[in-house]
Design a protein around this motif. Structure first.
Motif, PDB file in Angstrom:
ATOM      1  N   ARG A  36       0.261  -1.302   0.124  1.00 24.31           N
ATOM      2  CA  ARG A  36       0.144  -0.077   0.159  1.00 24.31           C
ATOM      3  C   ARG A  36       0.889   1.369  -0.146  1.00 24.31           C
ATOM      4  O   ARG A  36      -0.250   2.291  -0.096  1.00 24.31           O
ATOM      5  CB  ARG A  36      -0.797  -0.032   1.027  1.00 24.31           C
ATOM      6  CG  ARG A  36      -1.820  -1.678   1.279  1.00 24.31           C
ATOM      7  CD  ARG A  36      -2.259  -1.536   3.170  1.00 24.31           C
ATOM      8  NE  ARG A  36      -3.144  -2.571   2.891  1.00 24.31           N
ATOM      9  CZ  ARG A  36      -2.693  -3.934   2.938  1.00 24.31           C
ATOM     10  NH1 ARG A  36      -1.403  -4.029   2.904  1.00 24.31           N
ATOM     11  NH2 ARG A  36      -3.570  -4.819   3.073  1.00 24.31           N
ATOM     12  N   TRP A  37       2.638   1.484   0.236  1.00 24.53           N
ATOM     13  CA  TRP A  37       2.817   2.131   0.735  1.00 24.53           C
ATOM     14  C   TRP A  37       3.783   2.238  -0.526  1.00 24.53           C
ATOM     15  O   TRP A  37       4.983   2.821  -1.036  1.00 24.53           O
ATOM     16  CB  TRP A  37       4.038   2.430   1.475  1.00 24.53           C
ATOM     17  CG  TRP A  37       2.696   2.110   2.834  1.00 24.53           C
ATOM     18  CD1 TRP A  37       1.972   2.978   3.017  1.00 24.53           C
ATOM     19  CD2 TRP A  37       3.481   1.894   4.180  1.00 24.53           C
ATOM     20  NE1 TRP A  37       1.094   3.067   4.596  1.00 24.53           N
ATOM     21  CE2 TRP A  37       2.421   2.651   4.618  1.00 24.53           C
ATOM     22  CE3 TRP A  37       4.849   1.695   5.138  1.00 24.53           C
ATOM     23  CZ2 TRP A  37       3.077   2.413   6.648  1.00 24.53           C
ATOM     24  CZ3 TRP A  37       4.508   0.773   5.849  1.00 24.53           C
ATOM     25  CH2 TRP A  37       3.020   1.601   6.540  1.00 24.53           C
ATOM     26  N   ASP A  60       2.672  11.613   3.609  1.00 24.32           N
ATOM     27  CA  ASP A  60       2.815  11.274   5.288  1.00 24.32           C
ATOM     28  C   ASP A  60       2.059  11.595   5.684  1.00 24.32           C
ATOM     29  O   ASP A  60       2.875  12.396   6.791  1.00 24.32           O
ATOM     30  CB  ASP A  60       4.219  10.294   5.676  1.00 24.32           C
ATOM     31  CG  ASP A  60       3.673   9.115   6.021  1.00 24.32           C
ATOM     32  OD1 ASP A  60       2.631   8.751   6.478  1.00 24.32           O
ATOM     33  OD2 ASP A  60       4.606   8.401   6.923  1.00 24.32           O
ATOM     34  N   GLY A  68       6.204   4.662   8.628  1.00 24.02           N
ATOM     35  CA  GLY A  68       5.961   3.661   7.068  1.00 24.02           C
ATOM     36  C   GLY A  68       6.338   5.399   6.497  1.00 24.02           C
ATOM     37  O   GLY A  68       6.761   5.194   5.185  1.00 24.02           O
ATOM     38  N   ASN A 127      -0.878   9.466   2.459  1.00 23.11           N
ATOM     39  CA  ASN A 127      -1.266   8.590   3.601  1.00 23.11           C
ATOM     40  C   ASN A 127      -1.477   8.688   4.956  1.00 23.11           C
ATOM     41  O   ASN A 127      -0.577   9.359   5.174  1.00 23.11           O
ATOM     42  CB  ASN A 127       0.597   7.561   3.469  1.00 23.11           C
ATOM     43  CG  ASN A 127       0.717   6.255   4.421  1.00 23.11           C
ATOM     44  OD1 ASN A 127      -0.223   5.330   3.430  1.00 23.11           O
ATOM     45  ND2 ASN A 127       1.327   6.490   4.940  1.00 23.11           N
ATOM     46  N   VAL A 129      -2.336   6.848   7.988  1.00 20.95           N
ATOM     47  CA  VAL A 129      -2.629   5.546   8.780  1.00 20.95           C
ATOM     48  C   VAL A 129      -2.385   6.022  10.423  1.00 20.95           C
ATOM     49  O   VAL A 129      -1.696   6.035  10.998  1.00 20.95           O
ATOM     50  CB  VAL A 129      -1.446   4.811   8.518  1.00 20.95           C
ATOM     51  CG1 VAL A 129      -1.364   3.340   8.942  1.00 20.95           C
ATOM     52  CG2 VAL A 129      -1.273   4.082   7.285  1.00 20.95           C
ATOM     53  N   HIS A 156      -4.774   6.643   0.786  1.00 19.77           N
ATOM     54  CA  HIS A 156      -4.529   5.735   1.633  1.00 19.77           C
ATOM     55  C   HIS A 156      -4.824   5.724   2.704  1.00 19.77           C
ATOM     56  O   HIS A 156      -4.224   6.305   3.986  1.00 19.77           O
ATOM     57  CB  HIS A 156      -3.219   4.923   1.702  1.00 19.77           C
ATOM     58  CG  HIS A 156      -3.239   3.626   2.374  1.00 19.77           C
ATOM     59  ND1 HIS A 156      -2.078   3.585   3.237  1.00 19.77           N
ATOM     60  CD2 HIS A 156      -4.046   2.338   2.768  1.00 19.77           C
ATOM     61  CE1 HIS A 156      -1.686   2.411   3.620  1.00 19.77           C
ATOM     62  NE2 HIS A 156      -3.194   1.620   3.586  1.00 19.77           N
ATOM     63  N   PHE A 158      -6.703   4.499   6.931  1.00 16.81           N
ATOM     64  CA  PHE A 158      -6.998   3.093   8.419  1.00 16.81           C
ATOM     65  C   PHE A 158      -6.682   3.966   9.279  1.00 16.81           C
ATOM     66  O   PHE A 158      -6.499   5.467   9.853  1.00 16.81           O
ATOM     67  CB  PHE A 158      -5.433   2.635   8.185  1.00 16.81           C
ATOM     68  CG  PHE A 158      -4.778   1.535   9.112  1.00 16.81           C
ATOM     69  CD1 PHE A 158      -4.597   0.893   9.283  1.00 16.81           C
ATOM     70  CD2 PHE A 158      -5.537   1.802  11.016  1.00 16.81           C
ATOM     71  CE1 PHE A 158      -5.041  -0.508  10.066  1.00 16.81           C
ATOM     72  CE2 PHE A 158      -5.374   1.464  12.260  1.00 16.81           C
ATOM     73  CZ  PHE A 158      -4.780  -0.234  11.731  1.00 16.81           C
ATOM     74  N   GLU A 301      -8.841  -0.496   5.802  1.00 23.75           N
ATOM     75  CA  GLU A 301      -7.629   0.631   5.652  1.00 23.75           C
ATOM     76  C   GLU A 301      -8.503   0.108   4.284  1.00 23.75           C
ATOM     77  O   GLU A 301      -8.250  -0.664   3.854  1.00 23.75           O
ATOM     78  CB  GLU A 301      -6.563  -0.357   5.459  1.00 23.75           C
ATOM     79  CG  GLU A 301      -5.728  -0.177   4.757  1.00 23.75           C
ATOM     80  CD  GLU A 301      -3.959  -0.362   5.812  1.00 23.75           C
ATOM     81  OE1 GLU A 301      -3.116  -0.354   5.109  1.00 23.75           O
ATOM     82  OE2 GLU A 301      -4.385  -2.039   6.251  1.00 23.75           O
TER      83      GLU A 301
END
Length: 394
Positions: A36-37, A60, A68, A127, A129, A156, A158, A301
């Motif tokens: 996913r990264w 990020d 991450g 991202n 998360v 993305h 989570f 996710e």
């Protein structure tokens, strides 16, 4: 100070006390991968095709100690990466982590998600998360991030799911009651929580769930604190999750673990029920799955996208024949006929599949490779569907 500011300050104090995640710092690139990264792997999962550029701008958002972020840099060697976080203490660890492992294409900023508008330009991949569920205003947070996503870009995310974290919620409340006026003292909270677990009967539901699912990672105080004494947490179900998603104004592309959301794994032995489920809309279908399998849904996710996200369907033979295949960057053990795929599942390649994949990355089309190896076109399509190869458009 507003209530939202007070909560944000409390969250910052937690992560200054217990920088998270607490993974050790390494003097080399981190082992393994999270597909996913990986920009090519994530882009192909979301669109069916290889990205036009391997030089994305990546954010990020809520990077913590940079675990991450470090992967984002090493998995995307031509990308420029920015990491932001509310905790100055966590950021210092992130900077040192990336310095030591040679992840030198990253800039860090001490910045709240709410204030990401201050960042220059837009990002191709964002991202986020384990962050939105810790915000006092998650809708405000996801809107702020959405405003920084470039057209055609991917996000993305989570966030926690309430059904699989039921026991965690109970323990959080129990610790808070016993802490009384010491709430906000996170070291005391960890001490109280560990004393509770040590004192409860071994057949207690909270103890059994902790041992079954969380005890190994919670040996570290930072993990225990993040799970049980966090000052702010919002857990979602499918219905509230899509309220969050809809508020972003972005397209829901899909969950990154689609196998979980396949109702056949739960009700496949009763075709009549599967037939009934066809009348459900997408959200109702997802809700049914989580209601029937609550203990295994501890988080969501998923990917969102900003239009236009161009998606490619390879069902047409002519289109597939003209594609140029490359081996997925997220395989372990390649080149070999036995590899771990993007989800760390063992895959046994046939002689034909192995030969085909060996011929990839040569800028040849599928049609050109099929003249050299003995493999059927449907086998090529299977390799792509299993994300063992990624396809570039002609």
């Amino acid at each position: 100070m507003t209530n939202s500011q007070e909560i944000s300050a409390a969250v910052s104090r937690l992560y200054d006390t217990y920088p998270f995640p607490p993974e050790p710092l390494l003097d080399e690139a981190p082992p393994g991968y999270n597909w996913r990264w990986s920009w090519p792997a994530a882009y192909a999962f979301c669109t069916g095709s290889y990205p036009e550029t391997l030089k994305p701008r990546i954010l990020d958002a809520g990077c913590g100690t940079g675990v991450g972020t470090e992967y984002l840099v090493h998995l995307n060697p031509e990308a420029s990466v920015t990491g932001i976080d509310l905790s100055g203490g966590a950021l210092e660890v992130a900077k040192e982590r990336c310095r030591r492992s040679g992840a030198d294409r990253v800039q860090f900023q001490h910045l709240s998600l709410y204030d990401c508008a201050q960042l220059e330009g837009e990002f191709d991949l964002i991202n986020c998360v384990g962050v939105l569920h810790h915000l006092p205003e998650p809708i405000r947070g996801i809107k702020a991030l959405a405003s920084k996503l470039a057209p055609g870009g991917l996000m993305h995310i989570f966030v926690y799911a309430e059904l699989g974290r039921w026991e965690i919620q109970l323990m959080q409340k129990a610790i808070s009651l016993l802490q009384a006026d010491k709430r906000g003292d996170y070291q005391d909270g960890v001490k109280v929580g560990r004393q509770i677990f040590a004192s409860l009967p071994q057949n207690n539901r909270l103890v059994k769930r902790e041992k079954e699912r969380w005890s190994m990672e919670n040996m570290r105080d930072a993990n225990f604190a993040d799970m049980y004494v966090h000052p702010q947490e919002i857990d979602y179900n499918v219905e509230t999750l899509f309220e969050l998603i809809d508020a972003s104004g972005l397209e829901f592309i899909g969950f990154s673990n689609p196998e979980y959301w396949n109702l056949n794994r739960l009700l496949g032995s009763e075709p009549a029920l599967i037939e009934r489920a066809k009348s459900l809309n997408k959200k109702e279908y997802y809700r049914l799955v989580e209601l029937l399998d609550p203990e295994n849904i501890t988080h969501y996710e998923f990917f969102l996208g900003r239009a236009p996200v161009a998606k490619i369907n390879w069902d047409e033979d002519e289109k597939l024949m003209k594609a140029r295949p490359v081996v997925s960057p997220c395989l372990q053990g390649w080149p070999s006929q036995q590899v771990f795929d993007y989800n760390y599942q063992v895959v046994e390649l046939s002689d034909g599949e192995f030969a085909f994949m060996q011929a990839c990355d040569s800028n040849k089309t599928v049609e050109e490779i099929l003249k050299q190896v003995t493999v059927e076109l449907n086998e090529v399509r299977s390799l792509q569907n299993r994300q063992l190869i990624l396809l570039k458009q002609e």
